[in-house]
Design a protein around this motif. Structure first.
Motif, PDB file in Angstrom:
ATOM      1  N   UNK A   1     114.408  78.153  87.946  1.00  0.00           N
ATOM      2  CA  UNK A   1     114.041  76.969  88.727  1.00  0.00           C
ATOM      3  C   UNK A   1     114.864  75.802  88.172  1.00  0.00           C
TER       4      UNK A   1
ATOM      5  N   UNK B   1     108.855  76.684  67.637  1.00  0.00           N
ATOM      6  CA  UNK B   1     109.702  75.934  68.584  1.00  0.00           C
ATOM      7  C   UNK B   1     108.877  74.867  69.290  1.00  0.00           C
TER       8      UNK B   1
ATOM      9  N   UNK C   1     107.051  72.980  82.158  1.00  0.00           N
ATOM     10  CA  UNK C   1     106.886  72.271  83.425  1.00  0.00           C
ATOM     11  C   UNK C   1     105.930  73.093  84.282  1.00  0.00           C
TER      12      UNK C   1
ATOM     13  N   UNK D   1     115.516  79.572  78.594  1.00  0.00           N
ATOM     14  CA  UNK D   1     114.349  78.746  78.269  1.00  0.00           C
ATOM     15  C   UNK D   1     114.479  78.115  76.874  1.00  0.00           C
ATOM     16  N   UNK D   2     115.478  78.559  76.107  1.00  0.00           N
ATOM     17  CA  UNK D   2     115.785  77.909  74.824  1.00  0.00           C
ATOM     18  C   UNK D   2     116.989  76.988  74.944  1.00  0.00           C
TER      19      UNK D   2
ATOM     20  N   UNK E   1     113.378  84.236  78.139  1.00  0.00           N
ATOM     21  CA  UNK E   1     112.299  83.931  77.201  1.00  0.00           C
ATOM     22  C   UNK E   1     112.591  84.409  75.788  1.00  0.00           C
TER      23      UNK E   1
ATOM     24  N   UNK F   1     104.456  67.767  82.930  1.00  0.00           N
ATOM     25  CA  UNK F   1     105.263  67.974  81.723  1.00  0.00           C
ATOM     26  C   UNK F   1     104.322  68.116  80.533  1.00  0.00           C
TER      27      UNK F   1
ATOM     28  N   UNK G   1     106.703  76.626  85.952  1.00  0.00           N
ATOM     29  CA  UNK G   1     107.950  76.812  86.696  1.00  0.00           C
ATOM     30  C   UNK G   1     109.204  76.679  85.839  1.00  0.00           C
ATOM     31  N   UNK G   2     109.082  76.122  84.623  1.00  0.00           N
ATOM     32  CA  UNK G   2     110.261  76.049  83.746  1.00  0.00           C
ATOM     33  C   UNK G   2     109.795  75.812  82.316  1.00  0.00           C
ATOM     34  N   UNK G   3     110.680  76.175  81.387  1.00  0.00           N
ATOM     35  CA  UNK G   3     110.479  75.954  79.954  1.00  0.00           C
ATOM     36  C   UNK G   3     111.795  75.420  79.408  1.00  0.00           C
ATOM     37  N   UNK G   4     111.718  74.337  78.644  1.00  0.00           N
ATOM     38  CA  UNK G   4     112.929  73.758  78.055  1.00  0.00           C
ATOM     39  C   UNK G   4     112.660  73.421  76.600  1.00  0.00           C
ATOM     40  N   UNK G   5     113.721  73.474  75.759  1.00  0.00           N
ATOM     41  CA  UNK G   5     113.547  73.011  74.390  1.00  0.00           C
ATOM     42  C   UNK G   5     113.474  71.488  74.350  1.00  0.00           C
ATOM     43  N   UNK G   6     112.681  70.954  73.423  1.00  0.00           N
ATOM     44  CA  UNK G   6     112.780  69.533  73.114  1.00  0.00           C
ATOM     45  C   UNK G   6     114.147  69.316  72.481  1.00  0.00           C
ATOM     46  N   UNK G   7     114.869  68.301  72.940  1.00  0.00           N
ATOM     47  CA  UNK G   7     116.221  68.070  72.433  1.00  0.00           C
ATOM     48  C   UNK G   7     116.176  67.429  71.053  1.00  0.00           C
TER      49      UNK G   7
ATOM     50  N   UNK H   1     112.703  82.308  72.419  1.00  0.00           N
ATOM     51  CA  UNK H   1     111.609  81.430  71.990  1.00  0.00           C
ATOM     52  C   UNK H   1     110.963  82.015  70.736  1.00  0.00           C
TER      53      UNK H   1
ATOM     54  N   UNK I   1     109.049  72.077  76.151  1.00  0.00           N
ATOM     55  CA  UNK I   1     108.417  71.377  77.264  1.00  0.00           C
ATOM     56  C   UNK I   1     108.158  72.410  78.355  1.00  0.00           C
TER      57      UNK I   1
END
Lengths: 137, 137
Positions: free
Chosen positions: A94, B53, B58, A85-86, B46, B98, B125-131, B49, B56
């Motif tokens: 997913x 941080x 989802x 997730x990072x 996780x 988002x 359903x998902x967690x992503x870093x902002x690029x 995190x 995003x």
């Protein structure tokens, strides 16, 4: 946590990229132009996309490993294992991908976009506009 | 287009927002702080995190209407019907949301974030870093 949520593919990517080994890690790292070919059932949803629009495609990384929860970022074994997730690893519980692209051309149910690192055949599950300033919404 | 893709909820939102009528249209339009409570199965994903941080989330808009393909933007009947792929309407074929937020606190399987307009109980359903910049990845 119970419950399953079912996505329907609404489009597919047509790209010269066919393997993960050849794909750049992000769209702005040398990814090619590609076409996105939509299903007839979403024609009206697509109708207001225009050349020059900045959009976010949400893809489904159909060749990803969903059991992965930590990775070495960018595949670099010298970097410590990091929770997915990072990271932007396609391998994650997913396997959704976010792709910020610009519409280069429209042709009925097809749109051409730049900078798309998704592989040929990848399902697309949603398209959203990049949000501008609050006053422009 | 055939094929179904199955998402597993990996977390749920705990928020003071409980109805669409009360929710702001976007996170930066006055949405409250909220907690996101993760499933034990994604603890390692996780783990990296940290407070501060930018991420995003989802979400899956579980109260959305998936048969909608055009909407009046922002519910404004004076604006012409617009294809949902050119809007952020939660009503869309695959009701993914988002949410760009900042981590305010972490507490085991829970993280607190700002500016989250998703309703209480919404699946994540998902967690992503902002690029960031390419050189920082």
């Amino acid at each position: 946590m119970s419950g399953e949520l079912v996505l329907r593919p609404i489009a597919r990517v047509e790209s010269t990229l066919t393997s993960r080994a050849d794909a750049p890690r992000q769209g702005d790292e040398g990814a090619p132009d590609a076409w996105v070919v939509f299903d007839e059932s979403v024609r009206a949803a697509l109708d207001d996309l225009a050349v020059g629009d900045e959009i976010i495609l949400i893809s489904w990384f159909d060749r990803a490993d969903r059991d992965v929860v930590t990775v070495h970022p960018r595949g670099d074994q010298s970097r410590p294992p990091t929770g997915v997730f990072s990271t932007r690893s396609p391998d994650r519980p997913n396997p959704l991908g976010l792709h910020r692209v610009t519409v280069l051309a429209t042709d009925g149910l097809r749109i051409q976009v730049n900078n798309l690192e998704a592989l040929d055949g990848t399902p697309i599950v949603d398209v959203k506009p990049v949000l501008g300033d609050i006053t422009d919404r």
